[in-house]
Design a protein around this motif. Structure first.
Motif, PDB file in Angstrom:
ATOM      1  N   TYR A   9       7.608  -2.115  -5.839  1.00  0.00           N
ATOM      2  CA  TYR A   9       6.684  -1.204  -5.157  1.00  0.00           C
ATOM      3  C   TYR A   9       5.270  -1.388  -5.710  1.00  0.00           C
ATOM      4  CZ  TYR A   9       4.738   3.228  -3.475  1.00  0.00           C
ATOM      5  OH  TYR A   9       3.957   4.189  -2.873  1.00  0.00           O
ATOM      6  N   GLU A  10       5.142  -1.399  -7.026  1.00  0.00           N
ATOM      7  CA  GLU A  10       3.833  -1.537  -7.670  1.00  0.00           C
ATOM      8  C   GLU A  10       3.219  -2.907  -7.394  1.00  0.00           C
ATOM      9  OE1 GLU A  10       2.039   0.819  -8.970  1.00  0.00           O
ATOM     10  OE2 GLU A  10       3.654   2.289  -8.720  1.00  0.00           O
ATOM     11  N   ARG A  11       4.048  -3.966  -7.427  1.00  0.00           N
ATOM     12  CA  ARG A  11       3.530  -5.313  -7.125  1.00  0.00           C
ATOM     13  C   ARG A  11       3.053  -5.385  -5.679  1.00  0.00           C
ATOM     14  NH1 ARG A  11       8.093  -7.844 -10.099  1.00  0.00           N
ATOM     15  NH2 ARG A  11       8.962  -8.306  -8.072  1.00  0.00           N
ATOM     16  N   LEU A  12       3.798  -4.770  -4.772  1.00  0.00           N
ATOM     17  CA  LEU A  12       3.384  -4.749  -3.369  1.00  0.00           C
ATOM     18  C   LEU A  12       2.055  -4.020  -3.202  1.00  0.00           C
ATOM     19  CD1 LEU A  12       6.846  -4.156  -1.712  1.00  0.00           C
ATOM     20  CD2 LEU A  12       5.338  -6.123  -1.289  1.00  0.00           C
ATOM     21  N   ARG A  17      -3.663  -4.239  -2.119  1.00  0.00           N
ATOM     22  CA  ARG A  17      -5.062  -3.936  -2.464  1.00  0.00           C
ATOM     23  C   ARG A  17      -5.903  -5.210  -2.420  1.00  0.00           C
ATOM     24  NH1 ARG A  17      -3.002   0.167  -5.467  1.00  0.00           N
ATOM     25  NH2 ARG A  17      -2.431  -0.943  -7.334  1.00  0.00           N
ATOM     26  N   THR A  18      -5.375  -6.258  -3.035  1.00  0.00           N
ATOM     27  CA  THR A  18      -6.094  -7.528  -3.080  1.00  0.00           C
ATOM     28  C   THR A  18      -6.254  -8.108  -1.677  1.00  0.00           C
ATOM     29  OG1 THR A  18      -5.246  -7.954  -5.302  1.00  0.00           O
ATOM     30  CG2 THR A  18      -6.059  -9.857  -4.060  1.00  0.00           C
ATOM     31  N   ALA A  19      -5.180  -8.133  -0.924  1.00  0.00           N
ATOM     32  CA  ALA A  19      -5.220  -8.720   0.425  1.00  0.00           C
ATOM     33  C   ALA A  19      -6.115  -7.907   1.356  1.00  0.00           C
ATOM     34  CB  ALA A  19      -3.803  -8.817   0.999  1.00  0.00           C
ATOM     35  N   PHE A  20      -6.035  -6.582   1.283  1.00  0.00           N
ATOM     36  CA  PHE A  20      -6.874  -5.745   2.142  1.00  0.00           C
ATOM     37  C   PHE A  20      -8.346  -5.923   1.792  1.00  0.00           C
ATOM     38  CE2 PHE A  20      -3.295  -2.392   2.851  1.00  0.00           C
ATOM     39  CZ  PHE A  20      -2.651  -3.268   3.719  1.00  0.00           C
ATOM     40  N   ALA A  21      -8.662  -6.068   0.508  1.00  0.00           N
ATOM     41  CA  ALA A  21     -10.042  -6.287   0.095  1.00  0.00           C
ATOM     42  C   ALA A  21     -10.531  -7.653   0.569  1.00  0.00           C
ATOM     43  CB  ALA A  21     -10.165  -6.167  -1.418  1.00  0.00           C
ATOM     44  N   ASP A  31       2.403 -12.287   4.016  1.00  0.00           N
ATOM     45  CA  ASP A  31       1.679 -12.889   2.891  1.00  0.00           C
ATOM     46  C   ASP A  31       1.650 -11.941   1.697  1.00  0.00           C
ATOM     47  OD1 ASP A  31       1.208 -15.252   4.223  1.00  0.00           O
ATOM     48  OD2 ASP A  31      -0.863 -14.762   4.764  1.00  0.00           O
ATOM     49  N   ILE A  32       1.486 -10.662   1.959  1.00  0.00           N
ATOM     50  CA  ILE A  32       1.478  -9.677   0.873  1.00  0.00           C
ATOM     51  C   ILE A  32       2.819  -9.699   0.158  1.00  0.00           C
ATOM     52  CG2 ILE A  32       1.441  -7.192   0.357  1.00  0.00           C
ATOM     53  CD1 ILE A  32      -0.701  -6.965   2.627  1.00  0.00           C
ATOM     54  N   VAL A  54      -1.010   0.929   4.152  1.00  0.00           N
ATOM     55  CA  VAL A  54      -2.429   1.285   4.052  1.00  0.00           C
ATOM     56  C   VAL A  54      -2.573   2.666   3.420  1.00  0.00           C
ATOM     57  CG1 VAL A  54      -4.520   1.818   5.384  1.00  0.00           C
ATOM     58  CG2 VAL A  54      -3.150  -0.205   5.965  1.00  0.00           C
ATOM     59  N   GLU A  55      -1.757   3.616   3.857  1.00  0.00           N
ATOM     60  CA  GLU A  55      -1.819   4.968   3.303  1.00  0.00           C
ATOM     61  C   GLU A  55      -1.493   4.983   1.818  1.00  0.00           C
ATOM     62  OE1 GLU A  55       0.679   7.433   5.742  1.00  0.00           O
ATOM     63  OE2 GLU A  55      -0.900   7.734   7.207  1.00  0.00           O
ATOM     64  N   ALA A  56      -0.513   4.196   1.407  1.00  0.00           N
ATOM     65  CA  ALA A  56      -0.151   4.161  -0.016  1.00  0.00           C
ATOM     66  C   ALA A  56      -1.299   3.596  -0.854  1.00  0.00           C
ATOM     67  CB  ALA A  56       1.118   3.329  -0.219  1.00  0.00           C
ATOM     68  N   VAL A  57      -1.932   2.541  -0.360  1.00  0.00           N
ATOM     69  CA  VAL A  57      -3.072   1.966  -1.074  1.00  0.00           C
ATOM     70  C   VAL A  57      -4.213   2.978  -1.129  1.00  0.00           C
ATOM     71  CG1 VAL A  57      -4.871   0.181  -0.958  1.00  0.00           C
ATOM     72  CG2 VAL A  57      -2.470  -0.435  -0.604  1.00  0.00           C
TER      73      VAL A  57
END
Length: 177
Positions: A9-12, A17-21, A31-32, A54-57
């Motif tokens: 969960y944490e790795r996802l 975060r990285t992919a969305f940025a 890919d995520i 998205v909501e979790a991030v």
């Protein structure tokens, strides 16, 4: 949650975060998952839809902004505290391309996000009120100021220098004459 499930969960979340940025909120979910070292099915078990991810991030990032605001409430520099918090809020808004559209489309309306946004408004109001009580800024409605911060994030897009210039204009407008 089991320890391995929690790690996944944490790795996802980290990879999202990285992919969305990097690619915006439309980044490839497959890919995520691959970047996190898990199967796509693992991603979908934790986050059945893109909006869930998205909501979790966002929940994590908004909680950090609220905490920053609470820390800044102890600052002796009340105007600097407002500027620092608004700057962090604007930077957050600029981080994820496509986020403003998602939020504006009201697709993101979970109770968790509503509660966290409420905390942001509370801490923003407290920072602004503290600066007002110190005689450093004019009386303002926190909703207007946070709306302007969101507008700055949208207008500046990826241009941090422009965001800083616009934030300076906002701060000049808030200062007591």
């Amino acid at each position: 949650m089991r320890a391995d499930a929690r790690r996944n969960y944490e790795r996802l979340l980290d990879e999202a975060r990285t992919a969305f940025a990097e690619f915006g909120v439309d980044a490839s979910l497959d890919d995520i998952a691959r970047r996190a070292g898990v199967a796509s099915g693992t991603l979908y078990r934790h986050f059945p839809t893109r909006l869930d991810l998205v909501e979790a991030v966002l929940a994590d990032q908004i909680a950090k902004l609220a905490e920053l605001g609470r820390v800044l409430l102890d600052s002796d520099d009340v105007v600097g505290a407002v500027r620092a918090w608004l700057g962090a809020t604007i930077a957050h808004g600029m981080t994820y391309r496509g986020l403003a559209a998602e939020v504006m489309n009201s697709a993101l309306s979970s109770e968790v996000l509503s509660e966290l946004h409420g905390q942001l408004f509370e801490v923003g109001a407290a920072l602004l009120d503290r600066a007002f009580q110190a005689g450093a800024i004019v009386a303002v409605d926190e909703t207007d100021v946070l709306g302007m911060a969101g507008g700055i994030a949208w207008a500046a897009r990826d241009d941090a220098a422009q965001a800083d210039r616009l934030l300076s204009l906002l701060m000049n407008g808030l200062r007591q004459p």
